[in-house]
Design a protein around this motif. Sequence first.
Motif, short mmCIF file in Angstrom:
data_model
loop_
_atom_site.label_atom_id
_atom_site.label_comp_id
_atom_site.label_asym_id
_atom_site.label_seq_id
_atom_site.Cartn_x
_atom_site.Cartn_y
_atom_site.Cartn_z
N LEU B 224 0.86 -1.18 0.00
CA LEU B 224 0.00 0.00 0.00
C LEU B 224 0.89 1.23 0.00
CD1 LEU B 224 -2.62 -0.87 2.78
CD2 LEU B 224 -2.92 -1.10 0.33
N ALA B 225 0.52 2.20 -0.79
CA ALA B 225 1.30 3.43 -0.79
C ALA B 225 0.40 4.58 -1.26
CB ALA B 225 2.51 3.31 -1.72
N PRO B 226 0.56 5.75 -0.67
CA PRO B 226 -0.20 6.89 -1.19
C PRO B 226 0.23 7.21 -2.62
CG PRO B 226 0.74 7.36 0.97
CD PRO B 226 1.35 6.09 0.50
N ALA B 227 -0.73 7.59 -3.40
CA ALA B 227 -0.41 7.89 -4.79
C ALA B 227 0.41 9.17 -4.87
CB ALA B 227 -1.71 8.02 -5.60
N ASP B 228 1.35 9.17 -5.75
CA ASP B 228 2.22 10.32 -5.93
C ASP B 228 1.51 11.36 -6.79
OD1 ASP B 228 4.46 10.39 -4.50
OD2 ASP B 228 5.72 9.32 -5.95
N GLY B 229 1.36 12.52 -6.29
CA GLY B 229 0.83 13.60 -7.09
C GLY B 229 -0.66 13.52 -7.33
N GLN B 230 -1.30 12.58 -6.83
CA GLN B 230 -2.75 12.50 -7.02
C GLN B 230 -3.37 11.92 -5.76
OE1 GLN B 230 -3.70 9.69 -10.15
NE2 GLN B 230 -1.68 8.76 -9.96
N GLU B 231 -4.56 12.22 -5.55
CA GLU B 231 -5.25 11.74 -4.37
C GLU B 231 -5.57 10.27 -4.54
OE1 GLU B 231 -5.86 13.35 -1.62
OE2 GLU B 231 -4.92 15.17 -2.38
N GLY B 232 -5.38 9.55 -3.50
CA GLY B 232 -5.75 8.14 -3.56
C GLY B 232 -4.63 7.24 -3.11
N LEU B 233 -4.81 6.01 -3.43
CA LEU B 233 -3.94 4.98 -2.90
C LEU B 233 -3.48 4.07 -4.02
CD1 LEU B 233 -3.08 4.09 0.01
CD2 LEU B 233 -4.98 2.48 -0.06
N ASN B 234 -2.24 3.67 -4.02
CA ASN B 234 -1.74 2.67 -4.95
C ASN B 234 -1.66 1.33 -4.22
OD1 ASN B 234 -1.49 4.37 -7.12
ND2 ASN B 234 0.65 4.86 -6.69
N VAL B 235 -2.31 0.34 -4.78
CA VAL B 235 -2.35 -1.00 -4.17
C VAL B 235 -1.68 -1.98 -5.13
CG1 VAL B 235 -3.81 -2.83 -3.23
CG2 VAL B 235 -4.48 -0.44 -2.97
N THR B 236 -0.72 -2.70 -4.64
CA THR B 236 -0.06 -3.72 -5.46
C THR B 236 -0.62 -5.09 -5.06
OG1 THR B 236 1.93 -2.37 -5.53
CG2 THR B 236 2.15 -4.69 -6.15
N ILE B 237 -1.05 -5.83 -6.07
CA ILE B 237 -1.69 -7.13 -5.83
C ILE B 237 -0.80 -8.22 -6.41
CG2 ILE B 237 -3.75 -8.53 -6.21
CD1 ILE B 237 -5.27 -5.90 -6.71
N LEU B 242 -4.56 -17.10 -10.70
CA LEU B 242 -5.75 -16.28 -10.99
C LEU B 242 -5.46 -15.32 -12.13
CD1 LEU B 242 -6.89 -15.46 -7.34
CD2 LEU B 242 -7.95 -17.07 -8.92
N ASP B 243 -4.57 -15.68 -12.98
CA ASP B 243 -4.20 -14.80 -14.07
C ASP B 243 -5.41 -14.59 -14.99
OD1 ASP B 243 -2.59 -13.16 -15.40
OD2 ASP B 243 -1.32 -14.67 -16.32
N GLY B 244 -5.68 -13.32 -15.28
CA GLY B 244 -6.83 -13.01 -16.14
C GLY B 244 -8.10 -12.71 -15.37
N ARG B 245 -8.10 -13.05 -14.11
CA ARG B 245 -9.30 -12.74 -13.31
C ARG B 245 -9.34 -11.24 -12.99
NH1 ARG B 245 -11.27 -16.96 -10.14
NH2 ARG B 245 -12.66 -15.39 -9.23
N ARG B 246 -10.52 -10.73 -12.79
CA ARG B 246 -10.68 -9.33 -12.40
C ARG B 246 -10.76 -9.26 -10.89
NH1 ARG B 246 -11.22 -6.04 -16.47
NH2 ARG B 246 -11.83 -4.30 -15.11
N ALA B 247 -10.04 -8.32 -10.35
CA ALA B 247 -10.01 -8.13 -8.91
C ALA B 247 -10.54 -6.74 -8.58
CB ALA B 247 -8.59 -8.28 -8.37
N ALA B 263 -9.43 -4.13 -11.53
CA ALA B 263 -8.34 -4.31 -12.49
C ALA B 263 -8.25 -5.79 -12.83
CB ALA B 263 -7.02 -3.81 -11.92
N GLU B 264 -7.66 -6.06 -13.97
CA GLU B 264 -7.44 -7.44 -14.38
C GLU B 264 -6.06 -7.88 -13.91
OE1 GLU B 264 -7.38 -10.14 -18.47
OE2 GLU B 264 -7.69 -7.97 -18.55
N LEU B 265 -6.01 -9.03 -13.31
CA LEU B 265 -4.75 -9.53 -12.77
C LEU B 265 -3.91 -10.09 -13.91
CD1 LEU B 265 -6.07 -11.34 -9.57
CD2 LEU B 265 -5.12 -9.05 -9.78
N LYS B 266 -2.74 -9.53 -14.07
CA LYS B 266 -1.84 -9.98 -15.12
C LYS B 266 -0.45 -10.14 -14.50
CE LYS B 266 -4.15 -7.90 -19.12
NZ LYS B 266 -4.04 -6.89 -20.20
N GLY B 267 0.10 -11.28 -14.65
CA GLY B 267 1.43 -11.49 -14.11
C GLY B 267 1.41 -11.64 -12.60
N PRO B 268 2.53 -11.81 -12.04
CA PRO B 268 2.57 -12.03 -10.59
C PRO B 268 2.19 -10.78 -9.80
CG PRO B 268 4.79 -11.93 -11.49
CD PRO B 268 3.88 -11.95 -12.64
#
Lengths: 294, 621
Positions: B224-237, B242-247, B263-268
């Motif tokens: 979890l990290a605050p978004a740089d320069g924009q309001e909100g949050l960056n979440v790394t999944i 589950l490749d191709g599934r929407r989260a 978002a669609e899960l792509k890659g690790p």
Amino acid sequence: MPPFEFQVNDLHRLRGLSFAARIPAMVGVEGSRRVRRSGEGLEFMDFRPYVPGDDTRHIDWNLYGRMRQLFVRVFEMQKYLSIGMLVDTSRSMCFGEPVHKVALACQIACGLGYVSLSRGERLSLATFGESLQPVLSPLQGVKDLPRMIDYLQESPAGPASDLHECVRQFCGQVRSRGLLVLLSDFLVPGGYEEALRLAMAYGRKLLVVQVLDAVDWGEGLSGSVKITDSETGGGRYVYIDEQTLARYRRRVEDYCEGLAAMCRTYGQYYVRVSTKDHYLETVCHTIRSSLVLQ
Amino acid sequence: MTWARPEAFWLLLLVPVLVVLFLHRRRTTPITVPSLLFWQEYGRPVDGPPPALALHNLLNLLVQVVLLCLLIFALASPDMPQRRREHLVLVVDTSATMQTVSSDGRTRLQEAIGRGEDLLAGVPDDTLITLVEAGILPRVRLKAVPDKGAVRAVLSALSAADVDPDLHEAVRLAASIRVGDWPTRIVCISDFVGTEELLANGNSVTLVQEQVGVDSPNCGIVELAPADGQEGLNVTIGQHGLDGRRATVEVLAGQQRVGSATAELKGPLTSVHVPAELAAGAVFTVRLTPEDALPLDNVARGVWPASDRVRVRLVTRGNPFLEQAIRAQPTASLQVVRPEAWDPGAPADVTVVDDTEPGLFERINGRAVVFMSQGNAPNQPGSTGAPLSATYWSPDHPVLRDIDPSLWRVRRLAGGLPDGVESLAGWQDQPLVCQWSPSGGASSQSTDSSLGHVVIFNFDLADTDLPLRPAFPIVLWNAIRYASSLTSKTPPVARRTSEVLELRGEPAMASPPTVEAPSGESHPMLRQGDRWVWLDTTRQGVYMTRLGGTTRQVAMNWCSARSSMPYVPMARAADEPAPPPPGLLASQFALPWQVLLGLTLAAGVLEWVLFQRRVLDMRQV
């Protein structure tokens, strides 16, 4: 009984031999042994001074008349040696290489018989197996040698030997004192002590000739064997290795040494011969070295 | 019992051969001898009674057959169960991934506990058992106890923590626990494969890996990290399977949803930006769907960081260049005061002093940027007619980073610097820019960090062209940040579990600060030097510390990159390559080999004794 060879051409090597003089002899007219003895015999030999105890019939009174001293007449006496031979012809004697023990015993008996017959001794001969065979007696003179050989060759082999009983029967039939030659392997179940004592009790001087073969020493036996007694037919399963064989040979040696020791103890003659020996060598050297022959 | 070389049993065909050879060797040869007079003490009569004949006949053969069988038995290398007393060390993984739920509804930890109980049921009663819990730090729960019931009780009470395990240390700890010369067997029950390699240094202990769990698709929040320069949050999944599934990522403040993204899960790893408006210090929850076998990493909590604006107080009688340069920084909060109105005790992160007046410099107690003025310096400066430019500077210093002072033109230096300054840039031996510590230390290392630094520009802004240069706002802001001891790193919204909670406070305070765990339990913090710490942060959630009247919230998450890694099943027996044949000298078969060798030697001695005693002569053809 297996045949044996006895070459007449070999007799010349035995001509010079005779039995020892110390063997007790019997008095006889045709005896070859001359003994000085007062009052007996026919041929005058000499005078000697009278000593108390002399037969007064032998006092020469004519000489007393001239010399006034008592003298007795001494005559030369002739005696003969009574020799008995007992040859074991049991089945245990039918072993041996190159000749069987019984063959060698018969050859030796013939050799000794020739020596005795050629010296004018009186010879009695018998073989024995399980029992005593008819005694061939008396034999005297070389002319009886063929009879002796024929007798030996025609003697049957007995299943087992009863040495004591045979000696008793033989001494009972031949009562004269003298030399008794026993030719056997003496491997008799009952032992030899009683038989020898009985013979000595009859006043016999003994010449014990023990004939043995390599098989009696266990030669040729090894591994797991079923050994069968040639006389009794009994058998045993035995595993024979070097140790066992050594112990067995020690026992045989002790047995033979016991026989020799007994003979030495009682002043008898003992000779051990092997089937590998030639009978002439046995008679001329082995037996002669025991001072039986001279 | 298993056999390493079952083909050795083909050698049993030698038994009939042995019998034939025996009969052939023992066959008797019939021989007729003159007399059995001296053989009476040897052997056995043919027509005699056969006492124990069969036994005697077979004894030799039996001994030989037994000897042959023993040799074949030894060559077959039996895996005989060890009857020696052993020391069993159970290492149970209680990490976060052990909370993964299998298809049967049990967690991996429950499966591990069941596996351990089965293991306990299979060991002899005289076995000493040690239980090691493999959490973030290995912990010996029971040491060398023979009581299985106590071990079962502790084993069943184990619970998984929200941390990563340190299996290496756990296995090393287990290997270090020895009970005399007892053989030690370590059984490591975990969903992680590869502990066998941990003891590949020839240690004498035996290590057995028991893997639990099955491969399940999983996705989880990694960062979890605050978004740089924009309001909100960056979440790394992170995900696998589950490749191709929407989260869908939802951000909740209390029970209210303040933002979501799909978002669609792509890659690790997949990064998702969730726009959300959160107040500084607000506690928020991030929830990830779809649900999977491990719900732990589908939820993360955070505390929205406070604003990182820098409060700058400008003490001047009027300087538009300075005001414009400071106002150009969006994170700067500027307050302009006149020198006579300046209160050094008023709250401010940095004080920028322009054109020092007499008595003004002495009032600076740190966290300041000073532009010295001609004639007002403590020491009377020298002067020069030609413009000066820097002849040396420290390019790696934070104040002069990305700056070229040689381009500056300074008409005259102010001079009058206090003692103990450290020159950062200078002309010949005269400093142009220097730093000074109110505590007296010249270097930044010896300076009290709580007081910050004092950055001194040894010239008046009116005597230089620096305000007209593009580098002026940069060097000014560098000086402000350096003087305030602020870093450019954004404070984290959450920390990882197992990190140490740390508070600064007075060590001699009457009551220690307390920490309230996510479970609601409150604990006093521990004193460590001049700090207060709390180590037990193995549970995911928000920890609340109270120091005096100040309350602080810290969110801790198990943002495990390992959760995105696929489950690697351990090679099963059918998949494993054939182990090398252990042979007679293999250590694991030492006991059977010794027993068999002893039996073989005993059989040989018996054979020899019987042979020597002629007992074997009493046999039948």
